[in-house]
Write a protein that holds these residues in place. Structure first.
Motif, short mmCIF file in Angstrom:
data_model
loop_
_atom_site.label_atom_id
_atom_site.label_comp_id
_atom_site.label_asym_id
_atom_site.label_seq_id
_atom_site.Cartn_x
_atom_site.Cartn_y
_atom_site.Cartn_z
N GLU A 125 -12.98 16.17 -4.35
CA GLU A 125 -13.36 15.24 -3.27
C GLU A 125 -12.86 13.83 -3.55
N LYS A 126 -12.83 13.49 -4.83
CA LYS A 126 -12.31 12.18 -5.23
C LYS A 126 -10.82 12.09 -4.86
N ALA A 127 -10.10 13.19 -5.09
CA ALA A 127 -8.65 13.18 -4.84
C ALA A 127 -8.33 13.10 -3.36
N SER A 128 -9.18 13.68 -2.52
CA SER A 128 -8.84 13.69 -1.08
C SER A 128 -9.43 12.49 -0.34
N PHE A 129 -10.28 11.70 -1.01
CA PHE A 129 -10.93 10.55 -0.37
C PHE A 129 -9.87 9.50 0.01
N ARG A 130 -10.05 8.85 1.18
CA ARG A 130 -9.16 7.75 1.60
C ARG A 130 -9.98 6.59 2.14
N PHE A 131 -9.50 5.38 1.88
CA PHE A 131 -10.08 4.17 2.48
C PHE A 131 -8.96 3.53 3.30
N LEU A 132 -9.08 3.63 4.64
CA LEU A 132 -8.04 3.07 5.51
C LEU A 132 -8.53 1.73 6.07
N HIS A 133 -7.78 0.69 5.77
CA HIS A 133 -8.10 -0.65 6.25
C HIS A 133 -7.22 -0.96 7.47
N VAL A 134 -7.89 -1.26 8.59
CA VAL A 134 -7.16 -1.46 9.85
C VAL A 134 -6.91 -2.96 10.04
N SER A 135 -5.65 -3.34 10.00
CA SER A 135 -5.33 -4.76 10.10
C SER A 135 -4.32 -5.04 11.21
N THR A 136 -3.87 -6.26 11.22
CA THR A 136 -3.11 -6.79 12.36
C THR A 136 -1.74 -7.29 11.93
N ASP A 137 -0.82 -7.36 12.90
CA ASP A 137 0.50 -7.96 12.61
C ASP A 137 0.42 -9.49 12.53
N GLU A 138 -0.73 -10.05 12.93
CA GLU A 138 -0.84 -11.52 12.92
C GLU A 138 -0.78 -12.10 11.51
N VAL A 139 -1.01 -11.25 10.49
CA VAL A 139 -0.93 -11.73 9.10
C VAL A 139 0.48 -12.20 8.74
N PHE A 140 1.48 -11.77 9.51
CA PHE A 140 2.88 -12.09 9.17
C PHE A 140 3.35 -13.42 9.76
N LEU A 184 -5.25 2.75 2.06
CA LEU A 184 -4.13 2.70 2.99
C LEU A 184 -4.35 1.46 3.86
N VAL A 185 -3.26 0.79 4.25
CA VAL A 185 -3.39 -0.37 5.14
C VAL A 185 -2.48 -0.15 6.34
N THR A 186 -3.01 -0.45 7.53
CA THR A 186 -2.14 -0.46 8.72
C THR A 186 -2.13 -1.87 9.30
N ASN A 187 -0.97 -2.31 9.76
CA ASN A 187 -0.86 -3.60 10.45
C ASN A 187 -0.32 -3.32 11.85
N CYS A 188 -1.17 -3.54 12.82
CA CYS A 188 -0.80 -3.13 14.19
C CYS A 188 -0.66 -4.33 15.12
N SER A 189 0.13 -4.12 16.16
CA SER A 189 0.34 -5.16 17.17
C SER A 189 -0.82 -5.17 18.18
N ASN A 190 -0.70 -6.00 19.22
CA ASN A 190 -1.78 -6.16 20.21
C ASN A 190 -2.09 -4.85 20.93
N ASN A 191 -3.36 -4.50 20.95
CA ASN A 191 -3.80 -3.32 21.68
C ASN A 191 -4.31 -3.70 23.07
N TYR A 192 -4.24 -2.74 23.99
CA TYR A 192 -4.88 -2.92 25.29
C TYR A 192 -5.38 -1.55 25.75
#
Ligand code: NAD
Length: 356
Positions: A125-140, A184-192
Motif C-alpha cells: 500500500e505504501k508503494a502504490s500510494f500517491r499524493f497529487l498536488h494540483v497547481s497552476t501555470d501562474e507560478v511561471f 506528483l505535481v500538475t500545473n494547469c492553465s485556466n479552467n472553465y
C-alpha cells in the motif's frame, strides 16, 4: 490504483474539486471530500452525489493538523488529490494572508500528516500510494508573444496567489526528494465550465450580462490565457494520479489561447443567440473597460506534450463546444447562481455543515 480503499480529495466543494469528485465516483472510486467550506466551497455543487454510498463529506481545514491526522487514520485513503486552496488572484491582491495560510501552511500541514500516515502503511500500500498536488501555470509568471510554459520553465510568480501556489509546489517536491513521499505535481492553465464561482471571468460575464450589469474587462483586454474545459482537466488529474511517475510534474493546457476581450465577446454572442436581450441589442453593449489589475500577467500558454506522449492525454473538448455548454449550464442553473449571489448558500453552509 487500489479502488477498495477510498481516495481523499481536498477542496472537493470548489469548482474543479466538485467536477473531480463526480468523475472519480463515476470511475468507481470511493471519495472522502475534505473541505473547509470557505466562501468558494458550496455543498450544493455536489447535491447529486451526497447520497452516493461511496461518498463521504468531512468539513474541515487543511491547516488543522490534528483533524487531518484523524481523517487519514479513520478513512485510510489509498492516495490524495490536493485541490483545497484560496484561488482568486484579485482576492490575493486585496488580502494575501488567507492565501499564505491555506496554500502554504495548509499544504505543509497536509504533507506532515500524509508523511506520517504513509510511513505507517504496509509495503504494497505504501508503494502504490500517491499524493497529487494540483497547481497552476501562474507560478511561471508571464510569457511574451512567443513561447510556451513547460515542466522545466523557471518559476517567476508575480501575484500573492501565484507566489503561494509556487511555495506549495516547492514544499510538495521537497517532501518527495527529502522523505521519499510519492508526490506528483500538475500545473494547469485556466479552467472553465459548470460550477465555477461567479467571481471568475466566464461566469462573471454570463451572470452579469443577463442581469443587465456592466461587463468589466481589465486594461485593453488583450491579456491571453490558455483555456481548458474542466472535465478535460479532471480526466487528466485522474490519469496522472493513476499512471504518473512519482516525483514528476505534468503541465496541462487546453491548446486554446484566447484574449480576454475575445472571451467576453464570444460569451456575448452566445447569449445573444441563446438568451436574447429584450431590447434586441447585443450584450456586447454592456462591455466596459476598467483599470488593469496590478501586476497583470500578459500571456500564459502551456506545452502539454509530456502528458500527451507519456500518458496519452490531450484536451478533448473544443473551446467553442465547451463554452457553449458552459453558457447553457449557467442559463439552466440560475438557482445555483442565485443562492450564491444572495448569500443563501452561505447560510445553508453555516446551518447544516457538521464539524469533523
Ligand atoms: P475554488 O476556489 O473553486 O475551490 C477551492 C475549494 O477549497 C473550496 O471548496 C474551498 O472551500 C476549499 N478550501 C479553501 N481553503 C481550504 C482549507 N483551508 N481547508 C480545506 N478546504 C479549503 O478553486 P478551484 O478553481 O476549484 O481550484 C482548485 C485547485 O486547482 C486550486 O488548488 C487551484 O490553485 C488549482 N487550479 C485552478 C485553476 C482554475 O482555473 N480554476 C487552474 C489551475 C489550477
Amino acid at each position: 490504483m487500489n479502488k477498495r480503499r477510498p481516495i481523499l480529495i481536498t477542496g472537493g466543494c470548489g469548482f474543479i474539486g466538485s467536477n473531480l469528485v463526480r468523475l472519480a465516483l463515476q470511475k468507481g472510486y470511493s471519495v472522502i471530500n475534505l473541505d473547509k467550506l470557505t466562501y468558494a466551497g458550496n455543498r450544493s455543487s455536489l447535491a447529486g452525489v451526497e447520497a452516493h454510498k461511496g461518498y463521504t463529506f468531512v468539513q474541515g481545514d487543511i491547516c488543522d493538523l490534528a483533524l487531518v491526522q484523524r481523517v487519514l487514520e479513520e478513512h485510510r485513503p489509498s492516495g490524495i488529490l490536493h485541490l483545497a486552496a484560496e484561488s482568486h488572484v484579485d482576492r490575493s491582491i486585496d488580502g494575501p494572508e488567507e492565501f499564505i495560510q491555506t496554500n502554504i501552511v495548509g499544504t505543509h500541514r497536509l504533507l506532515v500528516a500524509t508523511l506520517t500516515f504513509w510511513k505507517s502503511l504496509p509495503e504494497p500500500e505504501k508503494a502504490s500510494f500517491r499524493f497529487l498536488h494540483v497547481s497552476t501555470d501562474e507560478v511561471f509568471g508571464s510569457l511574451g508573444p512567443e513561447g510556451l510554459f513547460h515542466e522545466f520553465t523557471p518559476y517567476d510568480p508575480r501575484s500573492p496567489y501565484s507566489a503561494s501556489k509556487a511555495s506549495s509546489d516547492h514544499l510538495v517536491r521537497a517532501y518527495g526528494h527529502t522523505y521519499g513521499l510519492p508526490v506528483l505535481v500538475t500545473n494547469c492553465s485556466n479552467n472553465y465550465g459548470p460550477y465555477q464561482f461567479p467571481e471568475k471571468l466566464i461566469p462573471l460575464v454570463i451572470n452579469s450580462a443577463i442581469r443587465n450589469k456592466p461587463l468589466p474587462v481589465y486594461g485593453d483586454g488583450y491579456n491571453i490565457r490558455d483555456w481548458l474545459y474542466v472535465k478535460d482537466h479532471t480526466e487528466a488529474l485522474l490519469l496522472v494520479f493513476e499512471r504518473g511517475k512519482p516525483g514528476e510534474t505534468y503541465a496541462i493546457g487546453g491548446r486554446s489561447e484566447k484574449t480576454n476581450i475575445e472571451i467576453v465577446r464570444t460569451v456575448c454572442a452566445l447569449l445573444d443567440e441563446l438568451h436574447p436581450r429584450s431590447d434586441g441589442k447585443s450584450y456586447a453593449e454592456q462591455i466596459t473597460f476598467v483599470p488593469d489589475r496590478p501586476g497583470h500577467d500578459r500571456r500564459y500558454a502551456i506545452d502539454s506534450s509530456k502528458i500527451a506522449v507519456e500518458l496519452g492525454w490531450t484536451p478533448r473538448t473544443p473551446f467553442e463546444e465547451g463554452l457553449r455548454r458552459t453558457v447553457l449550464w449557467y442559463l439552466e442553473n440560475q438557482p445555483w447562481v442565485e443562492d450564491i449571489l444572495s448569500g443563501k448558500y452561505h447560510m445553508e453552509r453555516l446551518g447544516t455543515a457538521k464539524e469533523a
